[in-house]
Scaffold this active site. Structure first.
Site, mmCIF file in Angstrom:
data_model
loop_
_atom_site.group_PDB
_atom_site.id
_atom_site.type_symbol
_atom_site.label_atom_id
_atom_site.label_comp_id
_atom_site.label_asym_id
_atom_site.label_seq_id
_atom_site.Cartn_x
_atom_site.Cartn_y
_atom_site.Cartn_z
ATOM 1 N N ARG A 76 49.891 52.319 41.963
ATOM 2 C CA ARG A 76 48.790 51.517 42.501
ATOM 3 C C ARG A 76 47.684 51.450 41.444
ATOM 4 O O ARG A 76 47.127 52.470 41.061
ATOM 5 C CB ARG A 76 48.242 52.130 43.788
ATOM 6 C CG ARG A 76 47.020 51.398 44.308
ATOM 7 C CD ARG A 76 46.533 51.871 45.678
ATOM 8 N NE ARG A 76 45.350 51.121 46.027
ATOM 9 C CZ ARG A 76 44.120 51.638 46.157
ATOM 10 N NH1 ARG A 76 43.913 52.928 46.026
ATOM 11 N NH2 ARG A 76 43.097 50.865 46.429
ATOM 12 N N HIS A 120 38.571 46.598 42.973
ATOM 13 C CA HIS A 120 38.189 48.009 43.048
ATOM 14 C C HIS A 120 36.842 48.134 42.329
ATOM 15 O O HIS A 120 36.709 48.831 41.330
ATOM 16 C CB HIS A 120 39.269 48.904 42.443
ATOM 17 C CG HIS A 120 39.223 50.337 42.894
ATOM 18 N ND1 HIS A 120 40.329 51.011 43.383
ATOM 19 C CD2 HIS A 120 38.219 51.237 42.930
ATOM 20 C CE1 HIS A 120 40.002 52.265 43.681
ATOM 21 N NE2 HIS A 120 38.723 52.428 43.411
ATOM 22 N N GLU A 165 38.130 50.036 49.649
ATOM 23 C CA GLU A 165 36.978 50.717 50.248
ATOM 24 C C GLU A 165 35.712 49.862 50.295
ATOM 25 O O GLU A 165 34.707 50.175 49.643
ATOM 26 C CB GLU A 165 36.702 52.031 49.504
ATOM 27 C CG GLU A 165 37.869 52.987 49.525
ATOM 28 C CD GLU A 165 37.530 54.383 48.988
ATOM 29 O OE1 GLU A 165 36.352 54.612 48.643
ATOM 30 O OE2 GLU A 165 38.421 55.243 48.943
ATOM 31 N N ASN A 290 42.619 55.559 52.309
ATOM 32 C CA ASN A 290 42.208 56.520 51.282
ATOM 33 C C ASN A 290 41.544 57.673 52.013
ATOM 34 O O ASN A 290 40.484 57.495 52.619
ATOM 35 C CB ASN A 290 41.206 55.886 50.314
ATOM 36 C CG ASN A 290 41.804 54.708 49.542
ATOM 37 O OD1 ASN A 290 43.012 54.448 49.609
ATOM 38 N ND2 ASN A 290 40.970 54.011 48.817
ATOM 39 N N TYR A 292 40.149 61.668 51.989
ATOM 40 C CA TYR A 292 39.753 62.873 51.254
ATOM 41 C C TYR A 292 39.306 63.998 52.183
ATOM 42 O O TYR A 292 39.703 65.145 52.001
ATOM 43 C CB TYR A 292 38.653 62.542 50.232
ATOM 44 C CG TYR A 292 39.182 61.650 49.134
ATOM 45 C CD1 TYR A 292 39.794 62.200 48.018
ATOM 46 C CD2 TYR A 292 39.150 60.264 49.251
ATOM 47 C CE1 TYR A 292 40.330 61.398 47.025
ATOM 48 C CE2 TYR A 292 39.690 59.449 48.259
ATOM 49 C CZ TYR A 292 40.278 60.020 47.155
ATOM 50 O OH TYR A 292 40.824 59.217 46.186
ATOM 51 N N GLU A 359 45.278 56.605 48.764
ATOM 52 C CA GLU A 359 44.615 57.595 47.895
ATOM 53 C C GLU A 359 44.501 58.893 48.668
ATOM 54 O O GLU A 359 44.201 58.884 49.864
ATOM 55 C CB GLU A 359 43.183 57.180 47.501
ATOM 56 C CG GLU A 359 43.086 56.067 46.507
ATOM 57 C CD GLU A 359 41.629 55.725 46.149
ATOM 58 O OE1 GLU A 359 40.741 56.597 46.279
ATOM 59 O OE2 GLU A 359 41.410 54.568 45.752
HETATM 60 C C1 FCB Z 1 37.554 56.821 46.212
HETATM 61 C C2 FCB Z 1 37.702 55.722 45.196
HETATM 62 C C3 FCB Z 1 38.412 56.127 43.944
HETATM 63 C C4 FCB Z 1 38.047 57.518 43.503
HETATM 64 C C5 FCB Z 1 38.125 58.494 44.645
HETATM 65 C C6 FCB Z 1 37.796 59.921 44.280
HETATM 66 O O1 FCB Z 1 36.458 56.560 47.026
HETATM 67 O O2 FCB Z 1 38.400 54.636 45.761
HETATM 68 O O3 FCB Z 1 38.152 55.160 42.966
HETATM 69 O O4 FCB Z 1 36.808 57.517 42.896
HETATM 70 O O5 FCB Z 1 37.292 58.091 45.685
#
Ligand code: FCB
Length: 448
Positions: A76, A120, A165, A290, A292, A359
């Protein structure tokens, strides 16, 4: 089956143009808002910029071979709008299209499926000068760029994402100003939300064709209330609204959440744009998530944190609360079950819709050992926990189709510059040497 995953499961790693490519002035590329922002003193934590980054523009073939050697079957990447249409509108730059053709062909030659994101975050600077995402025209220019790019590359790229995002583009770009273009316009940032989503809808309408899959990559997250008090529960409703429902609902159900528009005083403005909703809510082939970390929020009495410079316009008094979970170097709490929670939330809005983790990853202060290796055990643990969640979901028959690690390479981490490393492959920025970290070696063994 590979370790409990079906053989058709997509295993990839992700990058983004400005974070890895460098070569910002090569072959006709125009300036983007991130060039301007990164070169503005005080904007980037370590004073660095993406002028060189990972030099992926020149080293992509080596990087794609590395990805394939790890056993991954998908890459990607994002396409830089200012390489294709250097001034944002008008003349097209054939050298930009050629670069992404070579990149996509190199993927295919290595048995790697290209997944392209059209935006992006590197908006051509002239479009920002004309109002950026606060004006409707930018959405139309995005459609034009998407159409030109898709026309040129649809024979080699069959998986497309419009935006990455849009929450960040709108609320970090125009709310808190932590990201380019660094503007702080308060609740006006919701105009950017609408124009980004409209851009998505216009682009999708222009490029959709048979035999390819079209989606968007979002960054939704589970939002928890710090306590059961009415104030904390209302804080969670508000942040869930801004972070999740403001994007998921128009895209998946064709309507904006009324409470969020009320919280931000934008009901009348959005009502005048209701005619855009069918485009925004047109069917998708997949949604990319995405993920985290989750967020826990509270609303302490009377605390208003600088209205007008907030990533949560209209809810400036809401604060994130430390729940004692272990954290990555970003200060992001680690909770793999949050990945399941957010995927299930989306699945309830759109049952059957294929989902991808587009992500997922973690930053840690990696060091190269005397033997020249990087033993990133914490990142390995993070990766293993989140992959395990995916495995459980898949075995339950959940429509999860793939997982992309963020990131293939250490790279320019936006406002953090080069001070945060997310790669499963280490990059020595002085020499551009790549070192496969222990987390990537684990992934390779897992997939073997
Ligand atoms: C996301 C982004 C990516 C990267 C990660 C850590 O928000 O899409 O580009 O910076 O965080």
């Amino acid at each position: 089956m590979t370790n409990g995953f079906p053989s058709g499961f997509t295993w990839g790693a992700a990058t983004a143009s400005y974070q890895v490519e460098g070569a910002v002035a090569s072959d006709g590329r125009g300036p983007s808002i991130w060039d301007t922002f990164a070169h503005t003193p005080g904007r980037i934590a370590d004073g660095t910029n993406g002028d060189v980054a990972d030099d992926h523009y020149h080293r992509f073939a080596e990087d794609i071979r590395l990805l394939a050697d790890l056993g991954l079957n998908a890459y990607r990447f994002s396409i830089a709008w200012p390489r294709i249409v250097p001034t944002g509108s008008g003349a097209v730059n054939p050298a930009g299209l050629d670069f992404y053709r070579r990149l996509a062909e190199t993927c295919l030659e290595n048995g790697v499926t290209p997944y392209a994101t059209l935006y992006h975050w590197d908006l051509p600077q002239p479009l920002e000068d004309a109002g950026g995402w606060l004006v409707r025209d930018t959405a139309e220019r995005f459609r034009d760029y998407a159409a030109v790019t898709h026309d040129a590359l649809s024979d080699v790229i069959k998986h497309w994402m419009t935006l990455n995002e849009p929450w960040c583009s709108a609320f970090l770009g125009y709310g808190s100003g932590e990201h380019a273009p660094g503007r702080t316009v308060g609740t006006e940032a919701l105009k950017a939300v609408h124009h980004l989503l409209l851009g998505h809808g216009l682009a999708l309408d222009a490029i959709r064709s048979d035999g390819a899959a079209y989606g968007i990559a979002l960054n939704p997250a589970p939002i928890h209330a710090a306590s059961d008090s009415p104030a904390d529960r209302d804080a969670a409703r508000r942040i869930d609204g801004l972070r999740n429902r403001l994007f998921l609902e128009p895209l998946l159900t064709g309507r904006y959440p009324a409470d969020v528009l009320e919280d931000t005083g934008t009901t009348a403005w959005f009502a005048e744009r209701e005619a855009d909703l069918p485009l925004i809510g047109a069917p998708l082939d997949f949604v990319g998530v995405n993920y985290y970390c989750p967020t826990t929020v509270a609303a302490p009495d009377g605390l208003i944190s600088a209205p007008g410079t907030s990533s949560q316009p209209g809810s400036e008094n809401v604060v994130a609360v430390d729940t004692g979970l272990p954290e990555t170097q970003m200060g992001w709490p680690i909770q793999a079950s949050g990945l399941r929670d957010i995927l299930v939330t989306i699945n309830k809005l759109a049952p059957e819709l294929p989902l991808y983790v587009t992500e997922n990853g973690s930053a840690y202060p990696d060091v190269v050992t005397a033997d020249g290796t990087v033993e990133d055990d914490e990142r390995l643990d993070y990766l293993r926990r989140h992959v395990a969640v995916c495995k459980d979901l898949v075995s339950e028959g959940f429509p999860l189709k793939g997982y992309f690690a963020w990131s293939l390479l250490d790279n320019f981490e936006w406002a953090w510059g080069h001070s945060r490393r997310f790669g499963i492959v280490y990059v020595d920025y002085a020499t551009q040497e790549r070192i496969v970290k222990k987390s990537a070696r684990w992934l390779r063994d897992f997939l073997a």
